[in-house]
Design a protein around this motif. Structure first.
Motif, PDB file in Angstrom:
ATOM      1  N   GLY A 268     -69.035  86.903  50.610  1.00 42.47           N
ATOM      2  CA  GLY A 268     -69.855  87.422  49.518  1.00 42.47           C
ATOM      3  C   GLY A 268     -69.298  86.939  48.209  1.00 42.47           C
ATOM      4  O   GLY A 268     -68.197  86.411  48.151  1.00 42.47           O
ATOM      5  N   GLU A 269     -70.076  87.112  47.139  1.00 37.63           N
ATOM      6  CA  GLU A 269     -69.630  86.634  45.835  1.00 37.63           C
ATOM      7  C   GLU A 269     -68.635  87.607  45.204  1.00 37.63           C
ATOM      8  O   GLU A 269     -68.463  88.727  45.676  1.00 37.63           O
ATOM      9  N   THR A 270     -68.043  87.182  44.115  1.00 35.21           N
ATOM     10  CA  THR A 270     -67.149  88.040  43.355  1.00 35.21           C
ATOM     11  C   THR A 270     -67.862  89.344  43.001  1.00 35.21           C
ATOM     12  O   THR A 270     -69.011  89.309  42.581  1.00 35.21           O
TER      13      THR A 270
ATOM     14  N   MET B  59     -71.713  90.386  52.616  1.00 45.08           N
ATOM     15  CA  MET B  59     -71.787  91.570  51.757  1.00 45.08           C
ATOM     16  C   MET B  59     -72.454  91.245  50.440  1.00 45.08           C
ATOM     17  O   MET B  59     -72.316  90.162  49.897  1.00 45.08           O
ATOM     18  N   TYR B  60     -73.178  92.224  49.940  1.00 45.77           N
ATOM     19  CA  TYR B  60     -73.781  92.082  48.612  1.00 45.77           C
ATOM     20  C   TYR B  60     -73.776  93.446  47.944  1.00 45.77           C
ATOM     21  O   TYR B  60     -74.297  94.411  48.505  1.00 45.77           O
ATOM     22  N   LEU B  61     -73.194  93.541  46.784  1.00 40.28           N
ATOM     23  CA  LEU B  61     -73.125  94.788  46.014  1.00 40.28           C
ATOM     24  C   LEU B  61     -72.759  96.006  46.852  1.00 40.28           C
ATOM     25  O   LEU B  61     -73.439  97.018  46.828  1.00 40.28           O
ATOM     26  N   GLY B  62     -71.681  95.889  47.575  1.00 45.65           N
ATOM     27  CA  GLY B  62     -71.177  97.055  48.291  1.00 45.65           C
ATOM     28  C   GLY B  62     -71.911  97.415  49.560  1.00 45.65           C
ATOM     29  O   GLY B  62     -71.708  98.489  50.126  1.00 45.65           O
ATOM     30  N   ARG B  63     -72.797  96.540  50.013  1.00 40.40           N
ATOM     31  CA  ARG B  63     -73.495  96.806  51.270  1.00 40.40           C
ATOM     32  C   ARG B  63     -73.414  95.576  52.153  1.00 40.40           C
ATOM     33  O   ARG B  63     -73.323  94.461  51.660  1.00 40.40           O
ATOM     34  N   ILE B  64     -73.504  95.799  53.456  1.00 40.43           N
ATOM     35  CA  ILE B  64     -73.551  94.646  54.356  1.00 40.43           C
ATOM     36  C   ILE B  64     -75.011  94.290  54.550  1.00 40.43           C
ATOM     37  O   ILE B  64     -75.815  95.145  54.924  1.00 40.43           O
ATOM     38  N   CYS B  65     -75.392  93.069  54.225  1.00 44.41           N
ATOM     39  CA  CYS B  65     -76.810  92.736  54.381  1.00 44.41           C
ATOM     40  C   CYS B  65     -77.071  91.958  55.663  1.00 44.41           C
ATOM     41  O   CYS B  65     -78.178  91.924  56.131  1.00 44.41           O
TER      42      CYS B  65
END
Lengths: 338, 340
Positions: free
Chosen positions: A59-61, A240-246
């Motif tokens: 995921g990104e930073t 992960m993206y913004l605290g969730r696993i997508c």
């Protein structure tokens, strides 16, 4: 292989951004009000790590991958949720109770220049965790153990009296790995262990990690943003993206058929060697910071397929027939990947 | 006519009365509008080379010998005043960490306008218009608001865009980008690279890209120089270097990439690590790590020769060409075709 080692359920972590009591007061329209701002680093993460596998988190930073690692290791307290180690709940333990599990789980950090104490020789660095967890060892046994450890990570035993600054980045990262292995753990969390290293040195450290996994049946939680490494090393991949696993999928499935729109964009952005490969899918905007709990799908702001439902309801993670699990309304409704 | 030509450049670092060579006999040329890349591990001297071109090497480093010519004008002997005419206006530089390059206590607009006004006589209003136009060009949304913001209010990718905008302000002929995307995420990295590429194409700006990532290089550069221990060991078209690397070091670098091996298998690592400046091996500097090293490699410095694909400094290839020349002097140009 199929014994779950670590199980995480509904993990949430929020960091308060105005910690001091005075900073929480605001003067607004003639009234003094108190409110607390926080960054939601993890928004309900469910994850299982099996014995002997390598789970890569990409995921990104700012997507919460490092927070996930720190919460699992017990370096930060979770706000909500449970973490089990072989069926025992460990997230609410105090330091003394946790000691047993600390020995089973170890961590390798990103920057080998900062994570080794510059004032301790390699011998001191390695002997400290061993004599803490195994106080009964005689000094001869300790010496033997440290020599063996250094040799197993490819550093000559004569190096044990030297200080970290006398080693190169790759050697330091191998010493960090030796330190993690010194207490014979069965689970290692590696938080971007390769990002400070050159390609050729990356290969050395990655090979070493794979050798150790084979030797000791280790499980890794490997956090990285380098997808080329993931493709090589992972058993399963969590995006992960913004605290969730997508998206969570076995490696081959993920790289062959990435399903979530974010995964697709991420994979297309890998700089491949061939100069002919297609242009990357452009995501509009950058990762927003999660100061508010997002309504709807976390990815809606940058998603090219978002519709009304995506703005309103958060998608649940659903298993697909090919073994991957995706959290996306568009896939659920068959707008993408029927 | 070459835009920039560096010939026989030697840069030394003075450490405790000892002179350590950081660059040894580096020569290359750059044409107008050409994009080249310099690759190698850390410590190879890539950044030193980038800095020396604009004469930014600070003490204890100094240019010992050699020449750097921009449009036939010698840069190494210029005084500070003359250099300031070159820096920014003719040759601009982009650094790795955008947060370190921007001044945190001045607004973006202030910094951009300052750059223009220190080089040209122009009113604040005109300078502001130019700055906003350039911010627009690097695809920053609502440049008027960004103009008044401070660096900490922008994300990493946005900051690097501002830096690229600042470089464009004075319409330079050459941009030197020293690892411009190392501090960024993959998705942002791809965007920034596309932007750099588009800008160089549209404005006919020459680019020197310094990177350790061959994947990045293959996207942007037309020609690649591979550096090892302060020397250029291979130079050629990027496609040729990636598809048919000649020097064992280039081969090692490429083979170490994870995508070069089947998933789950051991990666091909290069043994050992780059020697520090003070412990430079004799002969070919790569011989302690080279799988093909012979006794001769330990003594003899390889010459830089054209192998038919790219120019290489390697004794093994030199010998191969010599042998071929003796057998068949006519076809010496295609010497390695038969090897493949």
């Amino acid at each position: 292989m199929n014994t779950p080692l670590i199980q995480i359920r509904g993990l949430e972590k929020a960091f308060s951004t105005n910690d001091s009591w005075l900073g929480q007061w605001r003067f607004k329209s003639g009234k003094l009000t108190r409110h607390q701002d926080s960054v939601h680093a993890l928004n309900g993460v469910d994850l299982t790590i099996y014995k002997g596998e390598t789970l890569c988190v990409v995921g990104e930073t700012g997507c919460g991958k490092s927070t996930l690692a720190r919460v699992i290791m017990g370096l930060t307290e979770p706000t909500k949720g449970e973490i089990d180690y072989l069926g025992h709940r460990i997230d609410h333990l105090n330091n003394r109770q946790r000691m047993f599990y600390r020995r089973r789980m170890q961590m390798v950090f990103q920057n080998p220049y900062a994570s080794l104490n510059p004032r301790m020789t390699v011998y001191q660095t390695l002997s400290e965790p061993i004599s803490f967890h195994q106080p009964g060892l005689s000094s001869v046994q300790l010496d033997q153990k440290i020599d063996g450890l250094l040799e197993s990570v490819g550093i000559s035993a004569t190096g044990s009296d030297r200080y970290p600054h006398e080693f190169s980045g790759g050697q330091r990262q191998r010493i960090s790995l030796a330190r993690a292995l010194s207490v014979e753990p069965d689970f290692i969390v590696a938080d971007e262990p390769l990002s400070a290293l050159d390609v050729s040195v990356q290969a050395q450290v990655l090979n070493l990690m794979m050798d150790k996994q084979e030797e000791r049946n280790l499980s890794y939680l490997f956090i990285t943003h380098d997808l080329a490494v993931v493709e090589h090393f992972a058993t399963r991949v969590a995006v992960m993206y913004l605290g969730r696993i997508c998206e969570l999928a076995p490696r081959d499935v993920l790289f062959r058929t990435p399903k979530h729109p974010y995964t697709q964009a991420l994979l297309s952005a890998i700089p491949r060697l061939d100069t002919t490969s297609a242009d990357p899918i452009r995501l509009i905007g950058e990762v927003p910071t999660s100061t508010k709990k997002p309504s709807g799908c976390v990815f809606q702001a940058r998603c090219p397929y978002a519709n009304q439902r995506c703005y309103e309801a958060s998608p649940a993670i659903k298993e697909q027939p090919d073994g991957s699990s995706v959290a996306c309304h568009a896939i659920e409704e068959g707008r993408l990947w029927k | 006519m070459n835009l920039l030509s560096v010939s026989h450049l030697n840069v030394n670092f003075q450490v405790k009365k000892q002179s350590l060579a950081a660059l040894i006999d580096v020569s290359f040329t750059l044409n107008r509008g050409e994009r080249i890349a310099i690759v190698g591990e850390s410590g190879a001297g890539k950044s030193v080379l980038g800095f020396s071109i604009v004469n930014l090497i600070g003490k204890p480093g100094y240019i010992a010998s050699g020449s750097i010519k921009l449009d036939n004008k010698e840069l190494t002997t210029m005084n500070l005043r003359q250099l300031q005419e070159v820096r920014g206006k003719r040759i601009a530089m982009i650094f790795q960490d955008p947060m370190m390059t921007l001044n945190p206590v001045l607004s973006i607009g202030h910094q951009l306008v300052e750059i223009i006004r220190s080089h040209t006589k122009i009113t604040y209003k005109d300078a502001k218009n130019i700055a906003i136009e350039k911010l627009h060009k690097v695809q920053i949304a609502s440049p008027e608001t960004r103009f008044n913001q401070y660096p900490h209010e922008l994300s990493g990718g946005m900051r690097q865009r501002v830096i690229i905008a600042s470089v464009l302000l004075l319409n330079p002929d050459i941009i030197i980008a020293d690892e411009p995307t190392t501090a960024l995420d993959v998705t942002i990295q791809a965007e920034i690279l596309q932007l750099l590429l588009a800008i160089c194409r549209d404005h006919g700006v020459a680019l020197i890209l310094i990177s350790h990532d061959l994947g990045v290089v293959s996207k942007v550069a037309e020609r690649t120089l591979v550096m090892y221990a302060g020397q250029i060991v291979e130079e050629g078209p990027t496609l040729e270097i990636i598809n048919d690397p000649q020097h064992p070091y280039t081969q090692g670098l490429l083979n170490a990439l994870p995508q070069m091996t089947l998933p789950g298998h051991r990666l091909n690592q290069i043994q050992g690590s780059m020697p520090p400046l003070s412990e430079r091996p004799s002969g070919c500097a790569f011989h302690p790590r080279c799988p093909y090293a012979t006794e001769a490699c330990k003594q003899q410095q390889p010459k830089f020769i054209y192998s038919g694909v790219s120019s290489v400094a390697c004794l093994m290839i030199e010998n191969m060409i010599d042998e071929f020349d003796r057998d068949d002097p006519v076809q010496s140009d295609n010497v390695l075709e038969g090897e493949r």
